[in-house]
Design a protein around this motif. Sequence first.
Motif, PDB file in Angstrom:
ATOM      1  N   LYS A  90      69.694  93.891  -4.774  1.00  0.00           N
ATOM      2  CA  LYS A  90      70.027  93.176  -3.477  1.00  0.00           C
ATOM      3  C   LYS A  90      68.800  92.847  -2.608  1.00  0.00           C
ATOM      4  O   LYS A  90      67.915  93.620  -1.985  1.00  0.00           O
ATOM      5  N   LYS A  91      68.339  91.445  -2.488  1.00  0.00           N
ATOM      6  CA  LYS A  91      67.379  91.135  -1.780  1.00  0.00           C
ATOM      7  C   LYS A  91      67.349  91.574  -0.235  1.00  0.00           C
ATOM      8  O   LYS A  91      66.426  92.020   0.480  1.00  0.00           O
ATOM      9  N   SER A  92      68.856  91.585   0.244  1.00  0.00           N
ATOM     10  CA  SER A  92      68.801  91.739   1.671  1.00  0.00           C
ATOM     11  C   SER A  92      68.780  93.088   2.146  1.00  0.00           C
ATOM     12  O   SER A  92      68.126  93.252   3.204  1.00  0.00           O
ATOM     13  N   LEU A  93      68.495  94.152   1.010  1.00  0.00           N
ATOM     14  CA  LEU A  93      68.086  95.547   1.184  1.00  0.00           C
ATOM     15  C   LEU A  93      66.561  95.767   0.912  1.00  0.00           C
ATOM     16  O   LEU A  93      66.288  96.907   0.658  1.00  0.00           O
TER      17      LEU A  93
ATOM     18  N   ASP B 115      72.606 101.637   0.648  1.00  0.00           N
ATOM     19  CA  ASP B 115      73.424 100.847  -0.219  1.00  0.00           C
ATOM     20  C   ASP B 115      74.640 101.694  -0.684  1.00  0.00           C
ATOM     21  O   ASP B 115      74.275 102.569  -1.542  1.00  0.00           O
TER      22      ASP B 115
ATOM     23  N   ASN C   4      61.578  94.458   4.438  1.00  0.00           N
ATOM     24  CA  ASN C   4      62.006  93.835   5.813  1.00  0.00           C
ATOM     25  C   ASN C   4      61.921  94.488   6.844  1.00  0.00           C
ATOM     26  O   ASN C   4      61.868  94.235   8.063  1.00  0.00           O
TER      27      ASN C   4
END
Length: 263
Positions: free
Chosen positions: A6-9, A63, A107
């Motif tokens: 998952k890119k968002s994580l 996650d 991030n």
Amino acid sequence: MDVIPKKSLGQNFLIDKNVIKKICEVGNINKQDNVLEIGPGTGKLTEAIILKKPQKFIVIEKDKSLIKNLNEKFRRNAVVINEDFLKYDLSSLSNKNLIIFGNLPYNISSKILTKIISYNKKDFLFKRLIFMFQKEVAERILAKDNTKNYGRLSIFSSWKLNARKIMDIDPSCFYPKPKVTSTLLIFEPKSNYVEFENSRNLEHITNIFFNKRRKMIKKPLDILFNNSKNIVDELKLDVKLRPQNLDKDTFYKLCLIYEKLIK
Ligand code: SAH
């Protein structure tokens, strides 16, 4: 790999065995040490840490879809916690034998570091941090005054921590490959640091100064202090300098003065 990253994580899982081994070695875990791993992901670094037999081992992974696998693999050797590290109360972990590892989600990597530093109760103890950052963030953490990377993160990190670079790590050591090079850093707590009423004040001051990093320091000084002239005299500052020309100690002094004034 059966997990869809998952890119968002910020999921870039480590796959290079030598790098994993190196990170573990740098951690130098003894039998009486406790270990926390932030974001174990698929658990490659976790496996290596377990072989060092820490006394207590806790992993915190946000996650949910990775938790079943982590529990199956590590239940016997680690406490697996499904939480957001940024929301986790660190108090129960405080220990002078605590080593924290993290191939951090990029991030939020500086937020994670800031959370550890800005813990305001004095008793959050740990022995060392072994963290992976994207290279440009690592450069900002390590930067000295009068350099282009110098700023809020450099001043905030060296307030409480000594940081050292271990090595750069190539994108090919991760799956999926990140777009940037990574850098492994080791941090140790300073035995002495300037005590502030609230770390937010240091963040506030550095925000005001580095908001406009090319401008002369006269403006931010006037914003922060009514009596800026006195402070300029007291600290013998040249108001024509830019924020990056002031060394870290000057920012810590400014923060102490600021805290006295807002009392
Ligand atoms: N340590 C693993 C994974 C690194 S990728 C390895 O080296 O292979 C970053 C990991 O941090 C991912 O597993 C991601 O799900 C997790 N993560 C992202 N945000 C998080 C947060 N706020 N709290 C805890 N874990 C987080």
